[in-house]
Structure formats: structure tokens, C-alpha cells
Scaffold this active site. Sequence first.
Site, PDB file in Angstrom:
ATOM      1  N   LYS A   1      -2.809 -40.623 -30.317  1.00 46.30           N
ATOM      2  CA  LYS A   1      -3.556 -41.134 -29.170  1.00 46.30           C
ATOM      3  C   LYS A   1      -4.369 -42.374 -29.538  1.00 46.30           C
ATOM      4  O   LYS A   1      -4.620 -43.235 -28.682  1.00 46.30           O
ATOM      5  CB  LYS A   1      -4.438 -40.033 -28.590  1.00 46.30           C
ATOM      6  CG  LYS A   1      -3.639 -38.928 -27.904  1.00 46.30           C
ATOM      7  CD  LYS A   1      -2.748 -39.480 -26.780  1.00 46.30           C
ATOM      8  CE  LYS A   1      -2.080 -38.396 -25.981  1.00 46.30           C
ATOM      9  NZ  LYS A   1      -1.305 -38.943 -24.837  1.00 46.30           N
TER      10      LYS A   1
ATOM     11  N   ASN B   1       1.907 -40.991 -18.806  1.00 43.03           N
ATOM     12  CA  ASN B   1       1.081 -39.803 -18.967  1.00 43.03           C
ATOM     13  C   ASN B   1       1.696 -38.747 -19.873  1.00 43.03           C
ATOM     14  O   ASN B   1       0.975 -38.005 -20.539  1.00 43.03           O
ATOM     15  CB  ASN B   1       0.809 -39.187 -17.587  1.00 43.03           C
ATOM     16  CG  ASN B   1       0.298 -37.774 -17.680  1.00 43.03           C
ATOM     17  OD1 ASN B   1      -0.844 -37.533 -18.065  1.00 43.03           O
ATOM     18  ND2 ASN B   1       1.155 -36.810 -17.364  1.00 43.03           N
TER      19      ASN B   1
ATOM     20  N   VAL C   1      -9.496 -30.937 -20.293  1.00 43.05           N
ATOM     21  CA  VAL C   1      -9.341 -30.473 -18.916  1.00 43.05           C
ATOM     22  C   VAL C   1      -8.654 -29.111 -18.952  1.00 43.05           C
ATOM     23  O   VAL C   1      -7.700 -28.920 -19.720  1.00 43.05           O
ATOM     24  CB  VAL C   1      -8.494 -31.477 -18.094  1.00 43.05           C
ATOM     25  CG1 VAL C   1      -8.323 -30.999 -16.668  1.00 43.05           C
ATOM     26  CG2 VAL C   1      -9.140 -32.859 -18.129  1.00 43.05           C
TER      27      VAL C   1
ATOM     28  N   ASP D   1      10.023 -36.694 -15.103  1.00 45.28           N
ATOM     29  CA  ASP D   1       9.716 -35.570 -15.981  1.00 45.28           C
ATOM     30  C   ASP D   1      11.022 -34.953 -16.472  1.00 45.28           C
ATOM     31  O   ASP D   1      12.051 -35.042 -15.800  1.00 45.28           O
ATOM     32  CB  ASP D   1       8.894 -34.517 -15.222  1.00 45.28           C
ATOM     33  CG  ASP D   1       8.013 -33.674 -16.134  1.00 45.28           C
ATOM     34  OD1 ASP D   1       8.560 -33.005 -17.032  1.00 45.28           O
ATOM     35  OD2 ASP D   1       6.784 -33.686 -15.941  1.00 45.28           O
TER      36      ASP D   1
ATOM     37  N   TYR E   1      -2.168 -35.387 -33.530  1.00 43.99           N
ATOM     38  CA  TYR E   1      -2.311 -35.727 -32.106  1.00 43.99           C
ATOM     39  C   TYR E   1      -3.350 -36.825 -31.927  1.00 43.99           C
ATOM     40  O   TYR E   1      -3.120 -37.800 -31.187  1.00 43.99           O
ATOM     41  CB  TYR E   1      -2.713 -34.481 -31.325  1.00 43.99           C
ATOM     42  CG  TYR E   1      -2.968 -34.725 -29.853  1.00 43.99           C
ATOM     43  CD1 TYR E   1      -1.916 -34.920 -28.975  1.00 43.99           C
ATOM     44  CD2 TYR E   1      -4.265 -34.729 -29.348  1.00 43.99           C
ATOM     45  CE1 TYR E   1      -2.143 -35.128 -27.619  1.00 43.99           C
ATOM     46  CE2 TYR E   1      -4.509 -34.934 -27.993  1.00 43.99           C
ATOM     47  CZ  TYR E   1      -3.442 -35.139 -27.132  1.00 43.99           C
ATOM     48  OH  TYR E   1      -3.689 -35.344 -25.796  1.00 43.99           O
TER      49      TYR E   1
ATOM     50  N   THR F   1      -6.218 -27.562 -17.914  1.00 47.96           N
ATOM     51  CA  THR F   1      -4.825 -27.443 -17.508  1.00 47.96           C
ATOM     52  C   THR F   1      -4.136 -26.491 -18.488  1.00 47.96           C
ATOM     53  O   THR F   1      -4.760 -25.964 -19.418  1.00 47.96           O
ATOM     54  CB  THR F   1      -4.142 -28.810 -17.570  1.00 47.96           C
ATOM     55  OG1 THR F   1      -4.260 -29.317 -18.911  1.00 47.96           O
ATOM     56  CG2 THR F   1      -4.787 -29.801 -16.612  1.00 47.96           C
TER      57      THR F   1
ATOM     58  N   ASP G   1      13.696 -38.429 -20.071  1.00 48.16           N
ATOM     59  CA  ASP G   1      13.300 -38.207 -21.457  1.00 48.16           C
ATOM     60  C   ASP G   1      12.653 -39.507 -21.918  1.00 48.16           C
ATOM     61  O   ASP G   1      13.343 -40.516 -22.113  1.00 48.16           O
ATOM     62  CB  ASP G   1      14.522 -37.875 -22.311  1.00 48.16           C
ATOM     63  CG  ASP G   1      14.204 -37.752 -23.804  1.00 48.16           C
ATOM     64  OD1 ASP G   1      13.042 -38.023 -24.211  1.00 48.16           O
ATOM     65  OD2 ASP G   1      15.115 -37.412 -24.575  1.00 48.16           O
TER      66      ASP G   1
END
Length: 263
Positions: free
Chosen positions: A161, A88, A192, A39, A157, A194, A61
Site C-alpha cells: 500500500k 480498489n 472499516v 470484479d 500488505y 467490512t 482479473d
Amino acid sequence: MTSIDLTGRTALVTGGAQGLGEGMAQALAAAGARVMIADLQESGAETAAALGDGHGFVKLDITDDEAWEAAIAATIAQLGGLDILVNNAGVEITSLFTEIKAEDVRTMLDVNILGTTLGIKHGLRAMRPDGPAGKGGSIINIASVAATIAFPGIGVYSATKSAVDRLTRVAAMEAGKLGYGVRVNCVYPGLVPTAMGAGLANDVAAIGLFESPDAAVAAVIDQTPGGRLGQVDDMADAVVFLASDAAKFITGAGLPVDGGMGM
């Protein structure tokens, strides 16, 4: 998903410091895998430490070729191999088409498409028979239900995807044809709650598509036969399954984990 045993395997999870990535890392570790969290956020070190001994953190990165080489090398050196790669990490910037900014498009293209592409590249290089890990394995890309539905405010987006889906299928075909012993699949998570999911609800309300964030969430639930939002463990369980021998004859697949929203 305690019935699946990944003991002896090593996984690298991008974007693993928080959110879905953190949940996936936790689930892989609970199944017995050694996990490297990759990350940009330094808090990933704390997330890795919370998993216990035998896990690690590397700053990455995902849009940088050399950073990928270093992260893969660190994973193999510190944890003893690479059997599972979870691509992810991603970014979503909400906008109406009439207000899209070129720099925001470039950011999503770089992170969601280029980042995933480089992950596949370096995962395959490491896992194939002549690679430094060399035992084959499983690459799992995280797409989105946005790739399969027309939800307002997330056009770019959604396109990125959808690209993750295509990358997955072509990579699976190449890996099979070239005898790499690497399965490549993707997961389509539903919404979700998050930080990223909550941010989307706030953003689509802020640009006038819904009366409030709660109304946006209600609209998603209304479109979902499962009657609820997804949970982190729903997505994490799917990743553990695809990483395991239970999915040994599954490659080039896109697994919806969206309560039926995208059907």
C-alpha cells in the site's frame, strides 16, 4: 454526498462486487455517474443490477493486461466513455514476519501493486487525448492507513500500500507533464468493518498479537483520534469528491480517511 453531481460521467470500479468497492460504486451512481463494476466475483453482476439501469458488470482479473484491455473496451462500448477509474481491488494476508510464505507475498505484490499499475496504465491510455475515451478524467487508487503506520502482522500488505502511494504520485506527474488531462490521487482508508476488516481483526488475534478480535478492534480505535472505526460511506464520499470538479486542482495527493490514525 448528494451535493456533488457526476451526471454524464462514466466510472469503472475494481473490486466493486462487495465491501468498500460496492460502497464506492453506489456513491458514484448516486452522484449521477454510470458505473461499471469490475470484479472476479460473478456476484458483481447482481451488485451492478442493484444500482439500476445504465450500469454494468465486467469480469476482470486486475493482474492480466489483456483482461484490462477488454474491461476498458467494454466500459466505453456499453456506457459511452471512461472518466473515472477507481483502483480498489486488493488483498491482505496476515502474517508475522517469521511465518511469511513466499507465495502469499507474491499474491499481494501481484494484486496490490501489479494490479494497480495495470489499472493506471490502461486508465491513462483510455482517458488521454488520443485514447478511446479521450476526455481526460480522474484515477483514484485505494491505498490504506497501513501505508502510514506500523501495525503488526501486516508488513507486506503495508509495503504494497506504500507502493500504491508512490505509483499515484509518479503517475500524476507523468500525466501532467504529458498533457493527458488526467488527475491521479489516492485514498488511505482506515479500518472499516467490512468482511476484509473483520478478517484482519480475526487474523491478528489468531496469530497471538491480540487476545481477541474485539481487542484488536479496540486497539485500532484507541489509536484513532476520531474515536471510531471508519464506515464505508466515509471512504465512498472521499472517492466521489476526488472524482469531481470540486477536486479539479488536486492531483498526486494522498487523502487520509482514517479518523487521524495515520497522522
